[in-house]
Each structure stands twice: as C-alpha cells, then as structure tokens.
Design a protein around this motif. Structure first.
Motif, PDB file in Angstrom:
ATOM      1  N   LEU A  76      -7.712   5.739 -11.860  1.00 24.12           N
ATOM      2  CA  LEU A  76      -7.971   7.044 -11.271  1.00 24.12           C
ATOM      3  C   LEU A  76      -6.704   7.893 -11.169  1.00 24.12           C
ATOM      4  O   LEU A  76      -6.767   9.027 -10.732  1.00 24.12           O
ATOM      5  CB  LEU A  76      -8.600   6.869  -9.883  1.00 24.12           C
ATOM      6  N   ASN A  77      -5.598   7.347 -11.565  1.00 25.95           N
ATOM      7  CA  ASN A  77      -4.337   8.067 -11.492  1.00 25.95           C
ATOM      8  C   ASN A  77      -4.012   8.703 -12.832  1.00 25.95           C
ATOM      9  O   ASN A  77      -4.453   8.241 -13.878  1.00 25.95           O
ATOM     10  CB  ASN A  77      -3.203   7.113 -11.093  1.00 25.95           C
ATOM     11  N   ILE A 127       1.906  -1.262   1.513  1.00 22.67           N
ATOM     12  CA  ILE A 127       1.075  -0.721   2.594  1.00 22.67           C
ATOM     13  C   ILE A 127       1.392   0.749   2.829  1.00 22.67           C
ATOM     14  O   ILE A 127       0.487   1.583   2.948  1.00 22.67           O
ATOM     15  CB  ILE A 127       1.265  -1.555   3.883  1.00 22.67           C
ATOM     16  N   VAL A 128       2.674   1.083   2.888  1.00 18.57           N
ATOM     17  CA  VAL A 128       3.084   2.476   3.087  1.00 18.57           C
ATOM     18  C   VAL A 128       2.602   3.341   1.925  1.00 18.57           C
ATOM     19  O   VAL A 128       2.102   4.449   2.127  1.00 18.57           O
ATOM     20  CB  VAL A 128       4.620   2.580   3.268  1.00 18.57           C
ATOM     21  N   LYS A 133      -0.690   7.538  -0.164  1.00 22.18           N
ATOM     22  CA  LYS A 133      -1.573   7.960  -1.252  1.00 22.18           C
ATOM     23  C   LYS A 133      -2.930   8.385  -0.699  1.00 22.18           C
ATOM     24  O   LYS A 133      -3.516   9.359  -1.156  1.00 22.18           O
ATOM     25  CB  LYS A 133      -1.713   6.839  -2.277  1.00 22.18           C
ATOM     26  N   GLY A 134      -3.410   7.645   0.307  1.00 26.22           N
ATOM     27  CA  GLY A 134      -4.690   7.979   0.915  1.00 26.22           C
ATOM     28  C   GLY A 134      -4.622   9.251   1.746  1.00 26.22           C
ATOM     29  O   GLY A 134      -5.606   9.971   1.883  1.00 26.22           O
ATOM     30  N   ALA A 135      -3.445   9.547   2.293  1.00 20.92           N
ATOM     31  CA  ALA A 135      -3.292  10.737   3.140  1.00 20.92           C
ATOM     32  C   ALA A 135      -3.158  12.004   2.308  1.00 20.92           C
ATOM     33  O   ALA A 135      -3.346  13.104   2.831  1.00 20.92           O
ATOM     34  CB  ALA A 135      -2.061  10.569   4.033  1.00 20.92           C
TER      35      ALA A 135
END
Length: 136
Positions: A76-77, A127-128, A133-135
């Motif tokens: 998806l990137n 995790i970061v 990426k989600g934000a």
C-alpha cells in the motif's frame, strides 16, 4: 488457525536453521553480516556463506512454487516510501552491527546484552514508525 500456524512454523524453521548453523559450525545466522561479507570480500574458508544465501533463495523458490498463495500481498506504500524504508533499514543494520535475525534470534538466545538492547531498539523504532504512519 492458518494465521497462527504460519508465523509459528516460520519461527520454528528460523530457529532450527539458526541452531543447526551454530551447533554445526559455530556461526551466527545474521543475514545482514553474511550478505555484507559476501559483497565485500571473497574468502574460500567462508564458502558456507554462499551456500547459506543459496539455501535461502532455494527455500523461497520452493515456497513460491508449492505455496503461491503466500506471495499474494499488496503493498500500500509508494515506491518512494519503500525505497526510503529499505535505505533506513540498511542504515540501521549498519548502525546496530546486525539485523533482527542476528540480534533477535541468535543474540538473545545467547543472552547477549548488546543484542537484547539492539532488539529493544528495533522494536521501539518499529512501534514508533507504525504509530507515526497511522497518525498521518
């Protein structure tokens, strides 16, 4: 159930392969180090590294032929993001003196403090990255 069994089987295969390499010839299966040494200098005494990489390729080909559905993935990137991610992984591997296979699988199992710290840093960075990426 397949969602649980595939990662477990993969982890078991990696663990067994790493154990066989370590117990057989006393070497660590850190993929980045093995591959880096192959690209930089040829040493006939280190021919096992070529066989190791060939074995990885043959294993991948085996799964591609007999389990093609495992390769049905959608990225998806953008290509730019994938290239940047690959460069960052390569930089981190050099900075951390190894990759997750060397530190996470082999180093932790030998109770290496350096590997435990490196793996914690890898995980924290992952995790970061997922959070950021989600934000976005």
């Amino acid at each position: 159930m397949d969602n649980i069994l595939s990662p477990l089987a993969g982890g078991a295969i990696i663990g067994i392969g790493s154990s066989v390499l370590f117990l057989g010839i006393g070497r660590i299966s850190g993929i980045s180090s093995i591959f880096s040494h192959l690209l930089n200098d040829f040493d006939p005494k280190e021919s096992w590294k070529y066989l190791f990489i060939v074995g990885l390729l043959i294993g991948g080909l085996f799964f591609k032929i007999f389990f093609p559905s495992m390769f049905n993935i959608e990225l998806l990137n953008s290509k730019f993001e994938i290239i940047i991610a690959g460069l960052l992984v390569g930089f981190g591997t050099r900075l951390g003196n190894g990759c997750t296979s060397g530190h996470g699988v082999c180093g932790i199992s030998r109770f290496s403090i350096r590997s435990i710290i490196a793996t914690l840093v890898f995980m924290a960075a992952g995790i970061v990255t997922v959070f950021l990426k989600g934000a976005i």
